[in-house]
Design an enzyme around this catalytic site. Sequence first.
Site, PDB file in Angstrom:
ATOM      1  N   ARG A  59       0.799  -1.220   0.000  1.00 11.17           N
ATOM      2  CA  ARG A  59       0.000   0.000   0.000  1.00 11.17           C
ATOM      3  C   ARG A  59       0.833   1.271   0.000  1.00 11.17           C
ATOM      4  O   ARG A  59       0.459   2.256  -0.630  1.00 11.17           O
ATOM      5  CB  ARG A  59      -0.943  -0.021   1.209  1.00 11.17           C
ATOM      6  CG  ARG A  59      -2.008  -1.087   1.066  1.00 11.17           C
ATOM      7  CD  ARG A  59      -2.871  -1.185   2.300  1.00 11.17           C
ATOM      8  NE  ARG A  59      -3.911  -2.184   2.068  1.00 11.17           N
ATOM      9  CZ  ARG A  59      -4.813  -2.541   2.974  1.00 11.17           C
ATOM     10  NH1 ARG A  59      -4.793  -1.961   4.174  1.00 11.17           N
ATOM     11  NH2 ARG A  59      -5.727  -3.448   2.707  1.00 11.17           N
TER      12      ARG A  59
ATOM     13  N   LEU B 266      -7.096  -7.985  10.258  1.00  9.54           N
ATOM     14  CA  LEU B 266      -8.091  -8.818  10.925  1.00  9.54           C
ATOM     15  C   LEU B 266      -7.414  -9.996  11.623  1.00  9.54           C
ATOM     16  O   LEU B 266      -7.797 -10.383  12.736  1.00  9.54           O
ATOM     17  CB  LEU B 266      -9.128  -9.323   9.926  1.00  9.54           C
ATOM     18  CG  LEU B 266      -9.942  -8.271   9.185  1.00  9.54           C
ATOM     19  CD1 LEU B 266     -11.041  -8.917   8.355  1.00  9.54           C
ATOM     20  CD2 LEU B 266     -10.537  -7.268  10.152  1.00  9.54           C
TER      21      LEU B 266
END
Length: 625
Positions: free
Chosen positions: A298, A420
């Site tokens: 990213r 997560l």
Amino acid sequence: MAAAARFTVVGGGLAGLMTTIKLAEAGHQVDVLSVVPVKRSHSVCAQGGINGAVNTKGEGDHPDIHVMDTLRGGDFLAEQVSVKGMCYAAPGVIYMLDRMGVTFNRTSEGLLDFRRFGGTLHHRTAFAGATTGQQLLYALDEQVRRYEAEGKVTKYEFWEWLGTVKDESGRCIGSVALDLRTMEIRTFPAEAVCLATGGPGIVFGRSTNSIINTGTAAGRAYLEGAIYANGEFIQVHPTSIPGEDKLRLMSESVRGEGGRVWVPRKKADPRSPKDIPESERWYFLEEKYPKYKNLVPRDVATREIFTVCRDLGLGIGGRDGVYLDVTHIPAKTLDAKIKGVMEIYEKFVGDDPRNTPMVIFPGMHYSMGGLYVSFEADPRTLTPAEGSPKNQATNIPGLYAAGEADYAFHGANRLGANSLLSCIYSGMIGGPAMAAYAKNNAQSAAAKSDKYFNDAKKYWDERFADLKKMSGPENPYQIAKELGDVMTENCTVVRYNDRLKKTIEKVRELKDRWKNVNVLDTGNVANRSLSYTNQVWNMLELGEVIATSALLRDESRGAHYKPDFSLPEPKTKDPREDAGWMELWKKRHEKWAKTTMAKHAPEGPQISYEDVPTPVLAPEPRWYA
């Protein structure tokens, strides 16, 4: 101490719920504090998936490769022991969630389906359409409700954590919290407290975070002596859409399913994207990074988009924005894999991305930094020792942290879909650590004198009484807006020391102005501005930590990018073949392969650095060509 002890978990997202489950299944009592209904915790917003090297597609994936990708993606600042434990636990976590009833997508053979995410060459991300966070959160909440029915778990929804209760030794023996409806302040005795309160997105004003994510709990813990680590590492997601209230995330799963990023080759091209032929489109990520293409990590994708728009002036219509295009993918496939994202874009923008390319731009998304936590390594496996009270423990005895609120798992840059996993894994080891800590204490928190709890409550009663009297000319919401503006402008994609110095000056100016705020509402019921005024001070403290840490780190690493301190371009396509470049990299790495440790002081954050142990993988430069 009796076998059953009472604990407090602050936050009802994935990290908080998993911590609660581990404590309750061991027979303990747990109080869960949450500023919103548990099922509205920010984990519900996660879209793309959860990582695990299950290797159902026969690509040769393995937890060791997952470890390497995570450590390299984080530029070797992640806590290696915890990362290895997380990656090795990941396949079991995914199968556990499957057994809990999470509606993961499956292949035509009935196997769990996996998609690719940035920073890896393997299909490693299990997903439930584009609403994976919601499905995981609901599944864990179902498990917690079992323990609620048994009387082991008590939820306090719409309660805000204000701070710790400490005994004479500095040990955390409970919490003080505020009922956001009645404005009652009360204490919660606990053998240990876990902060699983998410990230500080609202410190940056608008972000992809929920508006509850002010970072206030971590900020208060820092004020009370907890170390805040690697605060400068803030992830800007490459693909989001702007909104008046917040940014909306366009998940990395869009690119994982084949979405392509491009701009017109002609500057300020006025044509509709459908009218621009393929030869006049610049797929800049695919051109520069042929190996990873649109799925570079990213931080890399964000900087490239930023460069194309700000430096080259090739943003759509000459403005900030590039196309994220899925129109070449059949609508039926999109609805099966990422319908949730398609619906979000269509709802908030008005265009159907199945037919019209989406317009996106980077937006503040995640904090790799957070409260410093420790681990005890098993010398045989180099993973966190099972049941050690040191795991997930802050430097305040009895205070633990998990999820995005801790610093350990992502280093300088988080790989998509590791969040997560880190939330659930940190809860899996944090809960047993808290239980072990309580078992080892000679005296339980419940046996402590009422004086500690009464004094803590008195402090907060008086603080909120004083806040109610504040009637100056300043508006706390305006102060928060100005904080967000300056943090977004100077502490996100590109950083310069002169601007960072001005940011710190601005934060200190805002702190002075905060002392002259008008609380706006003196009511005794559901007084949001009273609560928020208190939170704004904690946000300002975190803003100062982030900006100061960024100023002092004179290098480019992961999400922390300083052009004035970046390495030159290597002479070869692969820098490992450029001996001179490698020598420069080694010197820079040896100097800065350290964890930033921030301690609170009245005059400002006191920053020190701690070497990052590397028992699992020796550092090497990231390269994604």
